[in-house]
Design a protein around this motif. Structure first.
Motif, PDB file in Angstrom:
ATOM      1  N   ILE A   1      -2.503  62.929 -18.905  1.00 24.20           N
ATOM      2  CA  ILE A   1      -2.244  62.545 -20.287  1.00 24.20           C
ATOM      3  C   ILE A   1      -2.995  63.538 -21.163  1.00 24.20           C
ATOM      4  CG2 ILE A   1      -2.496  60.786 -22.062  1.00 24.20           C
ATOM      5  CD1 ILE A   1      -2.389  58.667 -19.980  1.00 24.20           C
TER       6      ILE A   1
ATOM      7  N   ILE B   1       2.109  63.489 -19.728  1.00 30.38           N
ATOM      8  CA  ILE B   1       2.422  62.540 -20.781  1.00 30.38           C
ATOM      9  C   ILE B   1       1.707  62.981 -22.051  1.00 30.38           C
ATOM     10  CG2 ILE B   1       2.223  60.148 -21.560  1.00 30.38           C
ATOM     11  CD1 ILE B   1       4.177  60.563 -19.245  1.00 30.38           C
TER      12      ILE B   1
ATOM     13  N   LEU C   1       2.792  57.614 -26.711  1.00 34.31           N
ATOM     14  CA  LEU C   1       2.385  56.315 -26.183  1.00 34.31           C
ATOM     15  C   LEU C   1       2.485  55.237 -27.256  1.00 34.31           C
ATOM     16  CD1 LEU C   1      -0.767  57.322 -24.110  1.00 34.31           C
ATOM     17  CD2 LEU C   1       1.546  56.884 -23.269  1.00 34.31           C
TER      18      LEU C   1
ATOM     19  N   LEU D   1      -0.697  52.919 -17.240  1.00 36.96           N
ATOM     20  CA  LEU D   1       0.671  53.441 -17.269  1.00 36.96           C
ATOM     21  C   LEU D   1       1.277  53.481 -15.869  1.00 36.96           C
ATOM     22  CD1 LEU D   1       0.333  56.350 -19.836  1.00 36.96           C
ATOM     23  CD2 LEU D   1       1.641  54.250 -20.133  1.00 36.96           C
TER      24      LEU D   1
ATOM     25  N   ARG E   1       7.866  58.798 -17.904  1.00 33.36           N
ATOM     26  CA  ARG E   1       8.476  59.239 -19.159  1.00 33.36           C
ATOM     27  C   ARG E   1       9.293  58.135 -19.810  1.00 33.36           C
ATOM     28  NH1 ARG E   1      13.459  60.520 -17.043  1.00 33.36           N
ATOM     29  NH2 ARG E   1      13.349  60.998 -14.818  1.00 33.36           N
TER      30      ARG E   1
ATOM     31  N   GLU F   1       6.205  55.435 -21.038  1.00 31.68           N
ATOM     32  CA  GLU F   1       5.212  55.852 -22.034  1.00 31.68           C
ATOM     33  C   GLU F   1       5.442  55.249 -23.419  1.00 31.68           C
ATOM     34  OE1 GLU F   1       5.284  60.061 -22.368  1.00 31.68           O
ATOM     35  OE2 GLU F   1       7.366  60.173 -23.030  1.00 31.68           O
TER      36      GLU F   1
END
Length: 224
Positions: free
Chosen positions: A161, A174, A179, A188, A200, A203
């Protein structure tokens, strides 16, 4: 090939499987669409080059039994001018679940597919930052340990992330701006496992969508 399934990407006539350790493989597939059994619709489907097979099935619903057409298409994004009964979860997700695949599970792929169990050793990285941006205001963690931006650039991880302007070497990335809820990487991944959807898709989801997706899988299983 055996490894942890990190991501699944639908393509025409096949699924792209992203595994750990930088590996990628492909599985041929068709994508199921369930439509109302309409004579005009069924005749037009047979001339569609994306369609391989059309069959009639009966599903159970709250209103009773429903007669449907099952369309096996090579195109995961096929446009159909009819009500699609299985639009959620998406057809491409139903294709890989039908094979026994699910994100963040260990799988073995050799002609057929076998799911071994949930993944245990996924490498992860998280980047948090505050405005105005400076190196001192960026917090990096790799596998739950504090790290630096320099270490992040040099370390290969499975999932990260991190904002787009941070250099990350990962199989799945991500962007935190996407988010909907701040969960952290572990949260997640847990949502991905529960919903059987890739990160994906997860998110930007709410907990309501995750639970609804799980209920939808139960309903689909009951009609399979």
């Amino acid at each position: 090939m055996r490894g942890t399934l990190l991501d699944i990407v639908p393509e025409w006539g096949r699924l792209k499987l992203v595994l750990d350790k930088g590996r990628t493989t492909y599985l041929k597939t068709t994508y199921p669409f369930y439509l109302a059994d309409d004579g005009w619709i069924s005749s037009s489907l047979y001339s569609n080059p994306d369609v391989l097979k059309v069959e009639r099935e009966t599903w159970n619903s709250f209103e009773g039994k429903v007669n449907l057409l099952r369309v096996d298409s090579l195109n995961p994004w096929m446009k159909i001018r009819a009500k699609v009964f299985n639009s959620f979860p998406p057809s491409w997700a139903q294709a890989y679940v039908r094979m026994g695949l699910s994100p963040f599970h260990e799988v073995e792929i050799s002609g057929s597919v076998a799911t071994i169990g949930e993944a245990v050793n996924i490498s992860v990285a998280e980047v948090e930052f505050q405005w105005p941006i400076s190196r001192r205001r960026v917090k990096v963690r790799i596998n739950n340990e504090d790290a630096t931006l320099d270490e992040l650039e040099k370390t290969k991880v499975d999932v990260a992330i991190a904002p787009k302007w941070i250099r990350v070497n990962s199989e799945v990335r991500i962007d935190p701006s996407n988010l909907r809820i701040k969960l952290g990487i572990k949260g997640l991944i847990e949502w991905s496992i529960i919903s059987k959807l890739p990160l994906r898709e997860v998110e930007s989801s709410s907990i309501g969508k995750i639970l609804t997706t799980n209920e939808a899988w139960t309903a689909i299983k009951g009609n399979s």
